[in-house]
Design an enzyme around this catalytic site. Structure first.
Site, mmCIF file in Angstrom:
data_model
loop_
_atom_site.group_PDB
_atom_site.id
_atom_site.type_symbol
_atom_site.label_atom_id
_atom_site.label_comp_id
_atom_site.label_asym_id
_atom_site.label_seq_id
_atom_site.Cartn_x
_atom_site.Cartn_y
_atom_site.Cartn_z
ATOM 1 N N ASP A 141 -69.126 66.620 -71.392
ATOM 2 C CA ASP A 141 -67.892 66.032 -70.856
ATOM 3 C C ASP A 141 -66.733 66.469 -71.751
ATOM 4 O O ASP A 141 -66.100 65.654 -72.425
ATOM 5 C CB ASP A 141 -68.021 64.505 -70.826
ATOM 6 C CG ASP A 141 -69.132 64.062 -69.905
ATOM 7 O OD1 ASP A 141 -68.956 64.131 -68.689
ATOM 8 O OD2 ASP A 141 -70.208 63.678 -70.411
ATOM 9 N N VAL B 148 -76.928 69.220 -74.682
ATOM 10 C CA VAL B 148 -78.399 69.345 -74.778
ATOM 11 C C VAL B 148 -78.897 69.758 -73.393
ATOM 12 O O VAL B 148 -78.473 69.200 -72.373
ATOM 13 C CB VAL B 148 -79.044 68.017 -75.221
ATOM 14 C CG1 VAL B 148 -80.558 68.134 -75.255
ATOM 15 C CG2 VAL B 148 -78.515 67.622 -76.600
ATOM 16 N N GLY C 135 -70.747 63.561 -76.132
ATOM 17 C CA GLY C 135 -71.321 64.878 -75.849
ATOM 18 C C GLY C 135 -70.257 65.842 -75.327
ATOM 19 O O GLY C 135 -69.333 65.440 -74.609
ATOM 20 N N SER D 197 -77.749 62.003 -66.586
ATOM 21 C CA SER D 197 -78.435 60.899 -65.903
ATOM 22 C C SER D 197 -78.502 61.177 -64.397
ATOM 23 O O SER D 197 -79.359 60.674 -63.695
ATOM 24 C CB SER D 197 -77.702 59.580 -66.134
ATOM 25 O OG SER D 197 -77.567 59.350 -67.510
ATOM 26 N N MET E 29 -73.411 55.031 -70.419
ATOM 27 C CA MET E 29 -73.570 54.204 -69.217
ATOM 28 C C MET E 29 -75.064 53.982 -68.954
ATOM 29 O O MET E 29 -75.467 53.621 -67.848
ATOM 30 C CB MET E 29 -72.880 54.871 -68.029
ATOM 31 C CG MET E 29 -71.374 55.020 -68.273
ATOM 32 S SD MET E 29 -70.388 55.139 -66.783
ATOM 33 C CE MET E 29 -71.017 56.637 -66.100
ATOM 34 N N HIS F 185 -78.273 61.872 -74.852
ATOM 35 C CA HIS F 185 -77.854 60.632 -75.541
ATOM 36 C C HIS F 185 -78.638 60.461 -76.847
ATOM 37 O O HIS F 185 -78.082 60.050 -77.867
ATOM 38 C CB HIS F 185 -78.156 59.406 -74.667
ATOM 39 C CG HIS F 185 -77.406 59.358 -73.373
ATOM 40 N ND1 HIS F 185 -78.029 59.320 -72.146
ATOM 41 C CD2 HIS F 185 -76.077 59.330 -73.127
ATOM 42 C CE1 HIS F 185 -77.126 59.261 -71.198
ATOM 43 N NE2 HIS F 185 -75.934 59.273 -71.752
HETATM 44 O O1 PAF Z 1 -69.674 59.566 -70.875
HETATM 45 C C1 PAF Z 1 -69.955 58.432 -70.463
HETATM 46 O O2 PAF Z 1 -71.112 58.058 -70.336
HETATM 47 C C2 PAF Z 1 -68.813 57.475 -70.089
HETATM 48 O O3 PAF Z 1 -67.751 58.158 -69.516
HETATM 49 C C3 PAF Z 1 -68.338 56.614 -71.271
HETATM 50 C C4 PAF Z 1 -67.749 57.463 -72.391
HETATM 51 C C5 PAF Z 1 -69.504 55.807 -71.815
HETATM 52 C C6 PAF Z 1 -67.250 55.643 -70.810
HETATM 53 O O4 PAF Z 1 -67.710 54.807 -69.800
#
Ligand code: PAF
Length: 286
Positions: free
Chosen positions: A152, A178, A149, A188, A32, A39
């Site tokens: 989540d 990380v 990652g 974020s 996002m 990331h």
């Molecule tokens: O983990 C994220 O940033 C979001 O949940 C994803 C996987 C990009 C879906 O919008």
């Protein structure tokens, strides 16, 4: 080589299908935006394993509840572009919201079995939005593999199950959390914290460390373990508002009544305007 930007879903799909015909290995890192080291580690990992690396940036409205931070979600596309370039991204797919969802959008992917607990219980529509948008991204980009990652953890479990049960031809890869130098999981949302909240936030994962030590010293009762961590949080994170602290089976995402060979300790905590999550997989015998 500069990063090619694609904004139109149909253009992305035409391009993705073209790569498929040519037999290219395509890696997708869905995000996002407002990229952080977490990331970047996914992008670096993917870069070494594909011919074409796609980064998607889309703040997906359907995974945010009405009282959540969709409108304030941090964003800086210019900075993300520069970072994407440094990581060797070939294509940045950044669709507009109205191009991804018609006003009458009404088709959803749900994975109820894995979403009764943890974030699924406190954010009731969240995983429906995540699974739906990831399914759309897979259909548009046509990746060979996609990387997520492990911060989540539940999201990763949901996506794996969706891919397996709906026969999607995509390999799903999970990569370790990380952390900042002081142990806070990168997110974020860390930028929303005041300096005071930020300096206390590493206690979230220290509480999970305490829990792991207790398990490794022989404690097997989830209630006792939970109480110990709650006491730790009450002492060290008085400004934190706990959303959940649960001990679950890492694959079924169901609470355990006794610690077995593997357990996932997962926490979500509100720190001022930020809602932070973290987890720890404890594998006994390792
Ligand atoms: O983990 C994220 O940033 C979001 O949940 C994803 C996987 C990009 C879906 O919008």
């Amino acid at each position: 080589m500069s990063v090619r930007q694609i904004r139109e879903p149909r253009a992305m799909q035409r391009t993705g299908l073209g790569w498929k015909r040519e037999g290219k290995v395509v890696g997708l890192v869905p995000t996002m935006g407002y990229l952080h080291e977490g990331h970047l580690s996914l992008l670096h990992w993917a870069r070494e394993r594909c011919d074409i690396l796609v980064l998607s940036i889309f703040v997906n409205p359907t995974q945010f509840g009405p009282a959540e931070d969709l409108d304030n979600y941090p964003s800086d596309l210019a900075r993300d572009m520069a970072l994407a370039q440094e990581c060797g991204v070939d294509v940045l797919f950044a669709p507009r919201t109205d191009a991804m969802y018609n006003p009458d959008h009404g088709t959803w992917v749900t994975v109820p079995d894995l979403t009764r607990h943890l974030c699924g219980s406190s954010r009731p529509i969240h995983f429906r939005g995540v699974a739906t948008v990831v399914c759309k991204l897979f259909n548009l980009v046509q990746p060979s593999f996609s990387v997520f990652g492990e911060k989540d953890w539940q999201q990763l479990a949901v996506i794996r199950k969706m891919v397996r049960e709906l026969d999607m031809p995509v390999r799903v890869e999970g990569r370790p959390i990380v952390r900042e130098a002081d142990g806070l999981a990168m997110s974020s949302r860390n930028v929303y914290m005041t300096p005071e909240e930020r300096s206390a936030a590493p206690h979230i994962q220290k509480g999970l460390g305490l829990l792991e030590n207790l398990v490794r010293s022989g404690e097997r009762d989830p209630k006792v373990l939970r109480e110990a961590v709650l006491a730790y949080y009450a002492e060290h994170l008085p400004m934190g508002r706990l959303d959940y602290l649960e001990l679950v089976d890492p694959w079924r995402i169901e609470p355990v009544t006794r610690i077995g060979a593997e357990v996932l300790a997962a926490v979500a905590m509100h720190m001022g305007a930020s809602r932070l999550i973290d987890n720890r997989l404890i594998v006994l015998g390792s």
